[in-house]
Design an enzyme around this catalytic site. Structure first.
Site, PDB file in Angstrom:
ATOM      1  N   VAL A 140     -13.448 -29.624   3.591  1.00 55.25           N
ATOM      2  CA  VAL A 140     -13.402 -29.994   2.177  1.00 55.25           C
ATOM      3  C   VAL A 140     -12.715 -31.363   2.189  1.00 55.25           C
ATOM      4  O   VAL A 140     -11.517 -31.458   2.430  1.00 55.25           O
ATOM      5  CB  VAL A 140     -12.620 -28.970   1.332  1.00 55.25           C
ATOM      6  CG1 VAL A 140     -12.414 -29.492  -0.083  1.00 55.25           C
ATOM      7  CG2 VAL A 140     -13.346 -27.630   1.315  1.00 55.25           C
ATOM      8  N   PRO A 141     -13.483 -32.435   1.981  1.00 56.48           N
ATOM      9  CA  PRO A 141     -12.975 -33.789   2.217  1.00 56.48           C
ATOM     10  C   PRO A 141     -12.108 -34.335   1.084  1.00 56.48           C
ATOM     11  O   PRO A 141     -12.481 -35.272   0.377  1.00 56.48           O
ATOM     12  CB  PRO A 141     -14.261 -34.601   2.384  1.00 56.48           C
ATOM     13  CG  PRO A 141     -15.249 -33.894   1.510  1.00 56.48           C
ATOM     14  CD  PRO A 141     -14.900 -32.431   1.631  1.00 56.48           C
ATOM     15  N   CYS A 142     -10.932 -33.791   0.930  1.00 59.48           N
ATOM     16  CA  CYS A 142     -10.021 -34.224  -0.122  1.00 59.48           C
ATOM     17  C   CYS A 142      -9.594 -35.680   0.052  1.00 59.48           C
ATOM     18  O   CYS A 142      -9.207 -36.329  -0.922  1.00 59.48           O
ATOM     19  CB  CYS A 142      -8.808 -33.303  -0.192  1.00 59.48           C
ATOM     20  SG  CYS A 142      -7.988 -33.033   1.383  1.00 59.48           S
ATOM     21  N   HIS A 143      -9.723 -36.204   1.263  1.00 54.84           N
ATOM     22  CA  HIS A 143      -9.354 -37.601   1.506  1.00 54.84           C
ATOM     23  C   HIS A 143     -10.298 -38.568   0.797  1.00 54.84           C
ATOM     24  O   HIS A 143      -9.972 -39.734   0.646  1.00 54.84           O
ATOM     25  CB  HIS A 143      -9.316 -37.889   3.014  1.00 54.84           C
ATOM     26  CG  HIS A 143     -10.622 -37.717   3.701  1.00 54.84           C
ATOM     27  ND1 HIS A 143     -11.109 -36.472   4.078  1.00 54.84           N
ATOM     28  CD2 HIS A 143     -11.560 -38.621   4.077  1.00 54.84           C
ATOM     29  CE1 HIS A 143     -12.276 -36.620   4.666  1.00 54.84           C
ATOM     30  NE2 HIS A 143     -12.582 -37.904   4.673  1.00 54.84           N
ATOM     31  N   ARG A 144     -11.441 -38.098   0.328  1.00 54.82           N
ATOM     32  CA  ARG A 144     -12.416 -38.956  -0.355  1.00 54.82           C
ATOM     33  C   ARG A 144     -12.161 -39.070  -1.848  1.00 54.82           C
ATOM     34  O   ARG A 144     -12.935 -39.704  -2.563  1.00 54.82           O
ATOM     35  CB  ARG A 144     -13.827 -38.430  -0.104  1.00 54.82           C
ATOM     36  CG  ARG A 144     -14.205 -38.455   1.361  1.00 54.82           C
ATOM     37  CD  ARG A 144     -15.586 -37.894   1.615  1.00 54.82           C
ATOM     38  NE  ARG A 144     -15.796 -37.770   3.065  1.00 54.82           N
ATOM     39  CZ  ARG A 144     -16.601 -36.889   3.625  1.00 54.82           C
ATOM     40  NH1 ARG A 144     -17.317 -36.066   2.870  1.00 54.82           N
ATOM     41  NH2 ARG A 144     -16.717 -36.839   4.935  1.00 54.82           N
TER      42      ARG A 144
END
Length: 190
Positions: A140-144
């Site tokens: 889950v790419p929360c860094h994006r």
């Protein structure tokens, strides 16, 4: 569904951890300061489990995470097909994670844009809190997800915003506004 086991694996940015149940991944851990610290973190989150060799579907997820973190343009970096076991994850968080998983490598949105996609433009702070509790980074790419002012915003993984920016650089992220790489942490990036 209860977590069955976990394993650590090497990536270009350090040792990550991954845990699974019969239904899918129950947790993914970005690197801590070293392998021992990542192992300790996995043991803390999954104290009832032992470190084991992963089954084929988890091995596939490991390969996909390694490919993403390698930044190789020809590598398959799409993690949207990795199955997650979200038992115990609050429904709002699940909705936020579903939207985040639609973001392609290098694509970014703001917390406010995600809130609007959820149909609640005032929920930007709640989106940030859900992403801060994300047990599946970088699947889950929360860094994006970025702050509205063109800055990185927060990041709860080891290394904080520096790690977030490093992940975005690996993905060759394109940014629509000024300021993201004006943060003082830029000088610290490898």
């Amino acid at each position: 569904m209860p977590t069955q086991a976990y394993t650590l694996f090497s990536t270009p940015i350090g040792h990550c951890g991954i845990a699974w149940s019969e239904r899918g991944l129950t947790g993914v851990q970005l690197p801590e300061q070293d392998e021992a610290a990542t192992r300790a973190r996995m043991g803390h989150w999954f104290p009832q489990c032992s470190e084991e060799s992963p089954p084929p579907q988890v091995q596939d997820a490991v390969r996909a995470v390694v490919a993403l973190l390698s930044g190789a343009p020809q590598a398959p970096m799409d993690l949207s097909n990795v199955v997650l076991d979200m038992d115990g994850v609050p429904p709002f968080h699940q909705r936020v994670y579903e939207i985040a998983r639609r973001l392609l490598p290098g694509e970014t949105v703001t917390y406010g844009e995600m809130a609007r996609q959820l149909g609640d433009p005032g929920a930007a702070r709640a989106v940030g809190q859900a992403l801060g509790a994300n047990p599946f980074a970088p699947v889950v790419p929360c860094h994006r997800v970025l702050a509205a002012d063109g800055r990185a915003g927060g990041f709860s993984a080891n290394g904080g915003v520096t790690t977030k920016l490093r992940l975005l650089l690996i993905e060759r992220a394109q940014f629509n506004g000024p300021g993201l790489f004006d943060d003082p942490v830029d000088a610290q990036l490898p």
